[in-house]
Design an enzyme around this catalytic site. Structure first.
Site, mmCIF file in Angstrom:
data_model
loop_
_atom_site.group_PDB
_atom_site.id
_atom_site.type_symbol
_atom_site.label_atom_id
_atom_site.label_comp_id
_atom_site.label_asym_id
_atom_site.label_seq_id
_atom_site.Cartn_x
_atom_site.Cartn_y
_atom_site.Cartn_z
ATOM 1 N N SER A 52 -3.771 10.601 1.204
ATOM 2 C CA SER A 52 -3.567 9.238 0.710
ATOM 3 C C SER A 52 -2.751 8.461 1.745
ATOM 4 O O SER A 52 -2.314 9.010 2.754
ATOM 5 C CB SER A 52 -2.852 9.279 -0.635
ATOM 6 O OG SER A 52 -1.543 9.790 -0.466
ATOM 7 N N TYR A 53 -2.505 7.215 1.448
ATOM 8 C CA TYR A 53 -1.808 6.324 2.382
ATOM 9 C C TYR A 53 -0.476 6.925 2.845
ATOM 10 O O TYR A 53 0.376 7.264 2.029
ATOM 11 C CB TYR A 53 -1.567 4.979 1.701
ATOM 12 C CG TYR A 53 -1.109 3.910 2.651
ATOM 13 C CD1 TYR A 53 -1.966 3.462 3.633
ATOM 14 C CD2 TYR A 53 0.150 3.369 2.562
ATOM 15 C CE1 TYR A 53 -1.551 2.487 4.527
ATOM 16 C CE2 TYR A 53 0.569 2.389 3.428
ATOM 17 C CZ TYR A 53 -0.284 1.952 4.414
ATOM 18 O OH TYR A 53 0.121 0.994 5.290
#
Length: 862
Positions: free
Chosen positions: A335-336
């Site tokens: 994820s980010y």
DNA sequence: GCAAGGTC
């Protein structure tokens, strides 16, 4: 139907948000900059059917800089940067064409919803977007509201839908506080940097740094490293004594006991304790205890923790780790990666990512068991409201990712599995002993259930043999009591991980910028990374920090950032006026600056001890055109030539090597030419040190060599050695490298294109004739008799490198040969410009040059 | 050529 434009901070978020709001029912296309996408769908807005256009920017649209003429270092007094010098907003990344892109998409839209990140920077970007888009949007009808701000704390369905249902307005004060920060950082940073750089580079030759920079984040960061260095330097080791006792547990096992006093610093007292215990035959058990203890599973992973572990355990620097994480993110593996949050939102689907890992060869068993027996809720962490913690999104193997990205991915994944695992439980057994009057203990840990340490084995409780069963009143025979003499040891240099912790603690930088600041102080040669990723300050770094301490310690203290930030927060909260805060803070730093300038001798005294004056550095290389004495070549950054007689310094290109060029002189100023060459591409060209710093002709700029010189008759100039327009770049010209024989080369004077030609020629000259079809200058080549590629006994040939059938065979264009006009079907240059009449002025693409390469290729293939 | 902050 009306249109609602919606803008997020980055392309990935635009996509996620659009997916949620459209329930996956959207159509997407790339925007004109090739980076941002536009996602369209229909829905209802303010009670009507509308078309939604969801897109994004890429971070800040604009950046702050001084007006062009204030960027001339030798023309502007740095003190002017505090007030007189006007600033302007420029596009942050001109290549992205963000303003144009926003205007194309925003044209004709009726409403705008701002989905920028919910922090101050995001609020500021809101107004950057509005500045670009509002002028092209449809005007509001009769007081109708058109600008809306969505506030969300996570990218989950509920949060996003709630935000859409409760739109607010962008916060101007928050945006203003960022404007103020930008202006302060720019004015203060540049003023100090320019002054220091000019002052010290003008005096010393071996600073070995291209720039003596100052900044409210980088300088305190350096300060931390030097502070540790000072502590190491001033450390005085102390001798201390420890009483060590050993008892026999049974026939072949003895226990080492820890002294309850730990250590004493007085030798006689230590000796007294030894005397009191050494004759004792038995150690009495005074108490035993068994305590169940737990080692907590880790908090969910945020950026700084990832960077710490990457540095301390994986040996990866923060900058590199961040780049690697970013690649893993864009490829969909994690994820980010930029988040401060260590807390998963309540409705976050933890099992989804976990299931992804259920068949992984390394941890399938652990994951399957967790899925079957139930996962543990992650610990409650900090929710910064930005992005969820860093989470693996897809299973991957080392073969798929490559060694370095894999190591980071493996860590991220193990960490994630650990956060949903159980705490490690262990038993701590302690026996307290008395030998004579002195007390000792022996402690042993035994694991009850490993919990998360199974997936993070480096965290496990080390295996120890359990203690012998005993109770109060039991005795063990004393095997030995002795006194150990030890010394306190100095701390080591700061590790990157420790530095990151310090920066985070003092609010220096952000999760995204911490790696940049650390990188900065390395690049400026203020610190070097030693083994174990420890940061050892260089002499330059030490002298700078000690100089600040002497003149104005606030300049290097970590509070310099937080103090300013406090002021900025007042703007953000609407409690202080933007102009007033900005003016006041600038005034404070302007005073500091003047005091610093007036007191610079104090720092200079320290510099003198470590560095050598310009006149005493470097080696004689080429002659000055004014006094005809040898100038010294200073190789250390910034590389330059210094004439100590004239007291002049001439800067040189910063990469590559410099040699004397056959004692040839520039016809304009009589300076001896030097030859610059770069290792990697084998490119080289001569340059005149004087012209390089003082361009001789109007159409020339600073930093040009002879290969860009428009002198009409000099044998080294572009006019005499230029051949034709570069095959790749717009404004470059291919120039013969007169030093490259016998493996002759032609190189572009603007970009990296290098063409190899004529391996077996002993002489190559640029002829005054031009090619009839492409207008390039013809080359006159003398081949070696034995290896001549020409027919019969011929050794000489004149022709165009691009069009002549004989030469074409012998020329190898390094890059994309198919882009050359020759392959694009027909002449690409204007006619009738002969030598000496400015045949090849750079910067003027031909009128007949096809607009784009694809259409040129198409034309050729017809 | 400079700062720090976004992001690619």
């Amino acid at each position: 139907m009306k249109t609602v434009l919606m803008v997020a901070e980055k392309p990935s978020l635009a996509q996620s948000i659009a997916k949620i709001l459209s329930r996956g029912n959207m159509s997407s296309h790339k925007g004109l900059n090739g980076t941002c996408s536009v996602h369209e769908y229909t829905g209802t807005f303010a009670g009507q059917q509308v078309r939604f256009k969801m897109t994004s920017v890429c971070g800040h649209v604009m950046t702050l800089d001084f007006l062009g003429k204030y960027n001339k270092w030798d023309k502007v007094d740095p003190a002017e940067l505090f007030s007189q010098a006007p600033t302007e907003k420029k596009e942050a990344n001109p290549k992205l064409n963000m303003v144009k892109f926003l205007q194309v998409e925003g044209k004709g839209c009726d409403y705008i919803v701002l989905w920028l990140d919910c922090d101050k920077e995001g609020e500021n970007i809101c107004f950057e977007v509005l500045d670009a888009v509002l002028p092209v949007m449809n005007p509001a009808h009769g007081g109708d509201k058109t600008v809306f701000r969505a506030r969300f704390s996570s990218i989950t369905d509920t949060d996003i839908c709630n935000a859409m249902a409760r739109l607010g307005e962008p916060d101007h004060n928050e945006a203003l506080s960022v404007d103020a920060r930008q202006e302060l950082d720019l004015r203060i940073g540049c003023a100090f940097t320019r002054f220091q750089t000019k002052y010290f580079q003008g005096k010393y030759g071996d600073l070995d740094s291209s720039l003596i920079s100052f900044g409210p984040c980088q300088t305190p960061t350096l300060g931390f490293c030097v502070e540790r260095h000072d502590r190491i330097q001033s450390f005085k080791p102390e001798t201390y004594w420890v009483l060590q006792a050993k008892v026999n547990a049974d026939k072949d096992r003895s226990l080492l006991l820890d002294w309850d006093r730990v250590r004493v610093f007085d030798r006689e007292i230590a000796q007294m304790f030894l005397n009191m215990t050494k004759l004792e035959k038995e150690a009495q058990v005074e108490a035993t205890s068994k305590k169940e203890k737990a080692k907590q599973r880790p908090l969910a992973l945020n950026t700084v923790e990832m960077l710490r572990v990457a540095s301390s355990s994986l040996g990866m620097g923060p900058q590199h780790a961040m780049q690697t994480a970013e690649r893993l993110y864009t490829q969909g593996y994690i994820s980010y990666p930029r988040t401060e949050t260590t807390h998963y939102p309540e409705n976050f689907d933890l099992k989804g990512p976990l299931r992804q890992q259920a068949n992984h060869p390394y941890w399938a068993d652990t994951v399957k068991r967790l899925l079957a027996e139930g996962i543990n809720r992650p610990r409650k962490g900090h929710d910064a409201g930005d992005h969820p913690p860093i989470t693996p999104m897809r299973s991957a193997t080392e073969a798929e990712l490559g060694s370095e990205p894999w190591r980071l991915y493996e860590y991220i994944t193990r960490h994630f599995i650990a956060t949903v695992s159980y705490d490690c439980k262990y038993l701590q057994n302690t026996i307290s002993f008395r030998i004579g009057p002195e007390h000792f203990t022996c402690t042993v840990k035994t694991v009850i259930s490993p919990g998360f340490t199974e997936i993070m084995p480096w965290q496990s409780v080390p295996l120890e043999e359990s203690l012998p069963p005993c109770q109060r009143g039991d005795t063990f025979p004393v095997a030995e009591v002795k006194l150990l003499e030890k010394q306190t040891s100095p701390p080591d240099y700061l590790t990157e991980a420790e530095l990151i912790t310090l920066m985070e603690k003092h609010g220096i930088g952000t999760d995204a910028s911490i790696p940049v600041h650390i990188n900065n102080i390395c690049q400026r040669n203020y610190v070097v990374v030693e083994s174990g990723r420890r940061l050892k300050p260089t002499n330059l770094g030490i002298v700078l920090v000690h100089g600040y301490y002497k003149i104005d310690a606030e300049l290097v203290l970590p509070t310099i950032r937080s103090a300013v930030e406090k002021q900025l927060n007042l703007i953000a909260q609407g409690k202080a006026d933007y102009r007033q805060v900005l003016g006041h803070t600038l005034d404070v730093f302007k005073r500091k600056f003047h005091y610093f300038v007036d007191s610079i001798a104090g720092m200079d005294e320290l510099m003198e001890v470590s560095f050598s004056p310009l006149a005493a550095t470097g080696k004689p290389l080429s002659r000055c055109g004014k006094c005809h004495r040898f100038m010294k070549y200073i190789q250390a950054k910034p590389s330059r030539l210094h004439c100590s007689h004239c007291d002049e310094t001439y800067t040189l290109p910063q990469n590559g090597t410099i040699k004397l060029y056959k004692e040839l002189r520039c016809p304009l100023d009589d300076f001896e030419l030097v030859l610059w060459s770069s290792g990697s591409r084998g490119k080289s060209y001569p340059l005149c040190p004087y012209c390089y710093n003082h361009p001789p002709f109007r159409d020339m700029k600073k930093g040009m060599g002879c290969n860009e010189c428009t002198h009409p008759t000099c044998q080294h100039s572009l006019s005499m050695l230029g051949i034709g327009q570069c095959v790749e770049c717009e404004n470059g010209v291919l120039v013969l490298d007169p030093t490259s024989g016998p493996k002759w080369k032609v190189a572009c004077n603007k970009c990296n294109v290098v063409a190899h030609c004529f391996e077996n020629a002993h002489r190559v000259r640029v002829s005054s004739e031009t090619c009839g079809s492409c207008e390039a200058a013809l080359l006159d080549v003398d081949f070696n008799k034995a290896k001549s590629p020409l027919l019969g006994d011929e050794t000489q040939h004149v022709g165009c490198v691009f069009c002549d059938p004989v030469f074409q065979e012998l020329v190898e264009l390094r890059h994309a040969a198919s882009c050359h006009p020759m392959h694009r079907g027909g002449p690409g240059r204007r006619q009738g410009r002969g030598r000496g009449r400015g045949r090849r002025p750079a910067g003027k693409p031909s009128a007949r040059r096809p607009k784009d390469k694809m259409s040129a290729l198409a034309a050729y293939f017809v």
